[in-house]
Motif scaffolding. Structure first.
Motif, PDB file in Angstrom:
ATOM      1  N   CYS A   1      -6.418   5.321  -0.711  1.00  0.00           N
ATOM      2  CA  CYS A   1      -6.883   6.243   0.341  1.00  0.00           C
ATOM      3  C   CYS A   1      -7.573   5.479   1.469  1.00  0.00           C
ATOM      4  O   CYS A   1      -8.539   4.759   1.239  1.00  0.00           O
ATOM      5  N   PRO A   2      -7.109   5.606   2.716  1.00  0.00           N
ATOM      6  CA  PRO A   2      -7.672   4.804   3.799  1.00  0.00           C
ATOM      7  C   PRO A   2      -9.073   5.236   4.219  1.00  0.00           C
ATOM      8  O   PRO A   2      -9.763   4.489   4.897  1.00  0.00           O
ATOM      9  N   VAL A   3      -9.487   6.461   3.859  1.00  0.00           N
ATOM     10  CA  VAL A   3     -10.775   6.945   4.344  1.00  0.00           C
ATOM     11  C   VAL A   3     -11.778   7.233   3.232  1.00  0.00           C
ATOM     12  O   VAL A   3     -12.851   7.777   3.496  1.00  0.00           O
TER      13      VAL A   3
ATOM     14  N   ALA B   1     -11.534   9.438   0.863  1.00  0.00           N
ATOM     15  CA  ALA B   1     -11.667  10.877   0.678  1.00  0.00           C
ATOM     16  C   ALA B   1     -11.518  11.260  -0.786  1.00  0.00           C
ATOM     17  O   ALA B   1     -11.697  12.416  -1.144  1.00  0.00           O
ATOM     18  N   THR B   2     -11.159  10.306  -1.622  1.00  0.00           N
ATOM     19  CA  THR B   2     -10.979  10.607  -3.045  1.00  0.00           C
ATOM     20  C   THR B   2     -11.624   9.486  -3.839  1.00  0.00           C
ATOM     21  O   THR B   2     -11.565   8.333  -3.447  1.00  0.00           O
TER      22      THR B   2
ATOM     23  N   CYS C   1     -10.325  14.432   3.821  1.00  0.00           N
ATOM     24  CA  CYS C   1      -8.937  13.961   3.682  1.00  0.00           C
ATOM     25  C   CYS C   1      -8.199  14.123   5.005  1.00  0.00           C
ATOM     26  O   CYS C   1      -8.254  15.167   5.633  1.00  0.00           O
ATOM     27  N   VAL C   2      -7.528  13.049   5.428  1.00  0.00           N
ATOM     28  CA  VAL C   2      -6.789  13.115   6.692  1.00  0.00           C
ATOM     29  C   VAL C   2      -5.328  13.513   6.478  1.00  0.00           C
ATOM     30  O   VAL C   2      -4.575  13.643   7.424  1.00  0.00           O
ATOM     31  N   GLY C   3      -4.935  13.669   5.237  1.00  0.00           N
ATOM     32  CA  GLY C   3      -3.571  14.132   4.970  1.00  0.00           C
ATOM     33  C   GLY C   3      -2.495  13.092   5.211  1.00  0.00           C
ATOM     34  O   GLY C   3      -1.386  13.425   5.613  1.00  0.00           O
ATOM     35  N   CYS C   4      -2.801  11.817   4.908  1.00  0.00           N
ATOM     36  CA  CYS C   4      -1.811  10.764   5.133  1.00  0.00           C
ATOM     37  C   CYS C   4      -0.837  10.630   3.962  1.00  0.00           C
ATOM     38  O   CYS C   4       0.208  10.030   4.098  1.00  0.00           O
ATOM     39  N   ARG C   5      -1.227  11.122   2.787  1.00  0.00           N
ATOM     40  CA  ARG C   5      -0.381  11.157   1.587  1.00  0.00           C
ATOM     41  C   ARG C   5      -0.102   9.767   0.997  1.00  0.00           C
ATOM     42  O   ARG C   5       0.883   9.582   0.288  1.00  0.00           O
ATOM     43  N   CYS C   6      -0.981   8.813   1.289  1.00  0.00           N
ATOM     44  CA  CYS C   6      -0.889   7.526   0.592  1.00  0.00           C
ATOM     45  C   CYS C   6      -1.079   7.745  -0.904  1.00  0.00           C
ATOM     46  O   CYS C   6      -0.392   7.145  -1.730  1.00  0.00           O
ATOM     47  N   CYS C   7      -2.026   8.619  -1.240  1.00  0.00           N
ATOM     48  CA  CYS C   7      -2.360   8.830  -2.648  1.00  0.00           C
ATOM     49  C   CYS C   7      -1.217   9.508  -3.385  1.00  0.00           C
ATOM     50  O   CYS C   7      -0.981   9.233  -4.557  1.00  0.00           O
TER      51      CYS C   7
ATOM     52  N   ARG D   1      -0.467  14.593  -7.561  1.00  0.00           N
ATOM     53  CA  ARG D   1      -1.113  15.019  -6.318  1.00  0.00           C
ATOM     54  C   ARG D   1      -0.176  15.889  -5.498  1.00  0.00           C
ATOM     55  O   ARG D   1       1.007  15.613  -5.393  1.00  0.00           O
TER      56      ARG D   1
ATOM     57  N   VAL E   1      -4.734  17.116   0.444  1.00  0.00           N
ATOM     58  CA  VAL E   1      -4.158  16.907  -0.873  1.00  0.00           C
ATOM     59  C   VAL E   1      -5.077  17.512  -1.935  1.00  0.00           C
ATOM     60  O   VAL E   1      -6.292  17.557  -1.760  1.00  0.00           O
TER      61      VAL E   1
HETATM   62  S1  SF4 Z   1      -3.923  12.239   1.705  1.00  0.00           S
HETATM   63 FE1  SF4 Z   1      -4.798  11.170  -0.058  1.00  0.00          FE
HETATM   64  S2  SF4 Z   1      -4.958   9.055   0.681  1.00  0.00           S
HETATM   65 FE2  SF4 Z   1      -4.697  10.308   2.520  1.00  0.00          FE
HETATM   66  S3  SF4 Z   1      -6.765  10.809   3.170  1.00  0.00           S
HETATM   67 FE3  SF4 Z   1      -6.144  12.468   1.818  1.00  0.00          FE
HETATM   68  S4  SF4 Z   1      -6.936  11.859  -0.201  1.00  0.00           S
HETATM   69 FE4  SF4 Z   1      -6.928  10.025   1.084  1.00  0.00          FE
END
Ligand code: SF4
Ligand code: SF4
Lengths: 415, 304
Positions: B171-173, B175-176, B191-197, B206, B237
């Motif tokens: 997670c880049p920020v 948020a988890t 969460c910025v909603g980038c979906r890396c996780c 997830r 997420v």
């Molecule tokens: S989508 Fe997942 S990785 Fe991206 S900001 Fe939200 S919790 Fe973090």
């Protein structure tokens, strides 16, 4: 300022048609994005199974284009090979436009773009160093900053008719070489580090990224140089173009070799993980894959283009060379935009198959972003050409080249 | 124009302008337009882990206000802290599971998942007895009316609350993160909603809110946790939290309670006399994708 306006608002009809076309792309893209912003990413075809798609694919491709400016910088500065030096600044302009597009593609892919500030170090909470996306954001912005600064500084000195200061330019240009390798490596690691996706979890992913980038970016430049020297007074020697083509041939050969190594490992060891390649080239469970067609096209194009570039006769023939450049461009575009992301997600981590292809919205938004990128690039190139070559007609053209573009030249003794 | 005094006054002017802006913003926040003020505060809201107790209290209050307005009934948002000396663990008896998916639906109701589009935190996979645990031949879309099939067995998958969670790493920020009681949680406001996780999780645990989640008013569970089952916005997420809102108050997760064959067990891994420890010590254990070193706290076992 006035001059700049004059350059932007004066031009041939073809130039205006081009700009209007780009503006139309941008406007329809904005409309599509407005819909996505309110409805959510559901208007794309991405879902939990395939949670990155066309946007991130384009992002990855453009990182390669941006990084490839380095391909021109290395021979120009390190080997001090003169014909290429004249064209380096256009590589840097290309890099700046490509990075802007990259950042836009990441932005439109986010569920909450207005929370972007969460990624700003100290103000937000950047998860550095453990998150690869955090690394990527840092190197991309650093690369953008360095290239923008160099380009603006060079053009500014040319505008004022002054000689640039080598002690400012050279270190920055040198710095941009590791940064270019860095943006590409880090982007590759973004995929590479995901143990959950065996398709990407292969150590040669980063080298493959570099090899294919060193083909696609110069492919754009090759075509661009020919257009430029036809419609402007900017002179580029055939020699420079052929040298770039030759370097591309090596990069493409290396890229194909790495691909072959990957295919060998997957098919010879024939583990479960081969399913991703099966999906890419054929299909699974008797269902043909919707992306197989692209994958084969990409493969055939890259082999043909490699042959065209590696044989000196076809490399020096402008028709076959341009054909090869277009093929390379499309081949790498498919490789990064489609063949990298989608099979990584199909089948997903629980073995389920979701057949992803981009939605109309995704294509429209992407067209809008390309519109923005091309517009920026077009305007920058016009301004660049004017300031460097056309501004001052009193000086003999040759020496103009020496003084103005040669700006980017390092003092030989410094290297 | 460029005399020092001019520069000085320019600077002062700029500072004044910024000050005015802030005062305006503050005044705006303080006045009646509660809704807009709330929006403004939400925008600047900081990460859960960085909030002072006062900030947290006012944030929770703001959310309660917002939910009450949306659902037209009282909604409680709590921030129950993890208990000392507790590390939650889960065990699932593969030999008992009949694939009825009751856990899936109980989870949806308890945790306020979106009904349309459907979000399920638990996936139950149908697998061939002849092939064993093989994801490549698993079917998540089997018909739950027709279970159990003679030649099949059933394998539910949900967040494994990894001790070494790749989702958190990616997670880049930030948020988890993993809480001290082992539960991996998400701050839906960060969460910025980038979906890396989503990409990093090897268990498909997830789920992203691709559009605004729909949650009919009469189906809302009003007893919520900030880091758990409170209603989620679009574009973030979410995932299983072992029913944090229940577990931290000493109750079983909803899926454990509902399972008709008792295939699901839950408890404190640090309690040597607990049920979970008994299972780990006395049964054959299977860990899904053990080779990835995610170290799940979700254990599959075979009682027969
Ligand atoms: S989508 Fe997942 S990785 Fe991206 S900001 Fe939200 S919790 Fe973090
Ligand atoms: S199962 Fe997936 S979501 Fe849950 S902790 Fe592990 S990696 Fe994260």
């Amino acid at each position: 300022m006035r001059t700049i306006f004059r350059i932007i608002f004066n031009g041939s009809p073809a130039y205006f048609i081009w700009v209007i076309f780009l503006l139309a792309c941008i406007i329809q893209g904005l409309l599509a994005y407005a819909g996505q912003f309110t409805e959510g990413l559901i208007v794309t075809h991405m879902r939990d199974s395939v949670s990155w798609g066309f946007y991130i694919g384009n992002f990855t491709f453009l990182v390669g284009v941006a990084a490839s400016a380095v391909m021109l910088v290395i021979p120009a500065y390190v080997y001090n090979w003169k014909p290429i030096k004249e064209v380096v600044i256009f590589g840097e302009l290309l890099a700046v436009s490509a990075i802007i597009m990259c950042l836009l593609f990441v932005l439109v892919d986010m569920g909450h773009p207005e929370r972007l500030w969460h990624m700003i170090p100290f103000i937000g909470r950047l998860n550095f160093p453990s998150s690869l996306l955090a690394w990527d954001a840092l190197v991309l912005n650093a690369y953008l900053a360095v290239n923008t600064f160099v380009v603006v500084y060079l053009l500014w000195s040319a505008y004022k008719g002054e000689h640039y200061n080598t002690r400012i330019v050279i270190p920055l240009v040198i710095l941009s070489i590791p940064l270019a390798v860095g943006i590409h490596t880090v982007t590759a690691f973004l995929y590479n580090g995901m143990a959950s996706r065996p398709y990407w979890n292969s150590a040669i992913l980063a080298p493959r990224f570099l090899a294919s980038a060193l083909c696609s970016g110069p492919a754009v430049l090759l075509i661009l140089f020919q257009v430029l020297r036809r419609i402007t007074s900017f002179e580029i020697k055939d020699d420079a173009i052929h040298k770039v083509a030759e370097l591309m041939a090596y990069a493409m050969g290396f890229n194909l070799f790495l691909f072959g190594a990957e295919i060998f490992k997957e098919y010879y060891s024939n583990t479960h993980h081969v399913v991703h390649y099966e999906y890419l080239f054929f299909g699974l469970h008797g269902e043909p894959s919707p992306i197989a067609w692209y994958a084969w096209t990409s493969l055939v194009f890259s082999v043909v283009a490699f042959l065209l570039f590696v044989v000196p006769a076809t490399r020096r023939n402008f028709f076959t060379m341009n054909l090869g450049a277009v093929m390379i461009y499309f081949s790498v575009y498919i490789e990064k935009g489609i063949a990298l992301i989608i099979p990584g997600y199909t089948p997903d981590t629980l073995g389920q198959i979701y057949a992803y292809t981009p939605s109309i919205t995704e294509i429209r938004v992407a067209a809008g972003i390309f519109g923005i990128g091309f517009l920026i690039f077009t305007l920058l190139v016009r301004i660049g050409i004017f300031l460097l070559f056309e501004k001052d007609n009193l000086v003999r053209e040759d020496s103009a080249l020496e003084n103005k573009v040669g700006v980017v030249r390092p003092g030989e003794d410094q290297l | 124009m460029n005399t020092p005094e001019n520069k000085q006054s320019e600077k002062v002017n700029r500072r004044d302008a910024i000050k005015t802006l802030f005062t305006l913003a503050a005044a705006y926040t303080a006045t009646g337009c509660k809704r807009d003020a709330d929006a403004l505060r939400s925008f600047f809201q900081t990460n859960f882990r960085e909030m002072s107790p006062e900030q947290l209290a006012s944030t929770v209050e703001r959310w309660e206000r917002r939910y009450e307005k949306r659902f037209d009934r009282e909604v409680k948002v709590s921030t129950t802290p993890p208990q000392e000396d507790v590390l939650f663990g889960y065990a699932l008896d593969v030999s008992r599971c009949i694939g009825c998916r009751r856990c899936v639906y109980a989870c949806v109701e308890e945790n306020n998942q979106s009904r349309d589009p459907q979000i399920h935190w638990i996936q139950v996979l149908e697998m061939d007895k002849a092939k064993g645990i093989d994801l490549m031949h698993a079917d998540a879309y089997y018909d739950a009316e027709e279970v159990p099939q003679e030649d099949k067995f059933y394998f539910p998958v949900q967040c494994q609350q990894c001790e070494n969670p790749p989702c958190v790493k990616s997670c880049p920020v930030g948020a988890t993160w993993k809480e001290p009681d082992g539960i991996v949680v998400i701050d839906y406001d960060w969460c910025v909603g980038c979906r890396c996780c989503v990409t990093a999780c090897p268990y498909g645990a997830r789920h992203f809110n691709w559009t605004k989640p729909s949650l009919p008013v009469n189906q809302l569970n009003p007893d919520t946790e900030y880091l758990g089952n409170r209603p989620r916005p679009q574009g973030v997420v979410e995932k299983c939290t072992f029913c944090l809102q229940r577990a931290r108050k000493g109750r079983y997760p909803a899926c454990v309670e509902v399972c008709p064959v008792g295939a699901r067990k839950f408890g404190n891994l640090l309690d040597p006399k607990g049920e979970i420890r008994y299972i780990l010590e006395n049964h054959r254990i299977y860990i899904l994708k053990e080779e990835l070193n995610t170290q799940p706290k979700f254990f599959y076992y075979f009682s027969i």
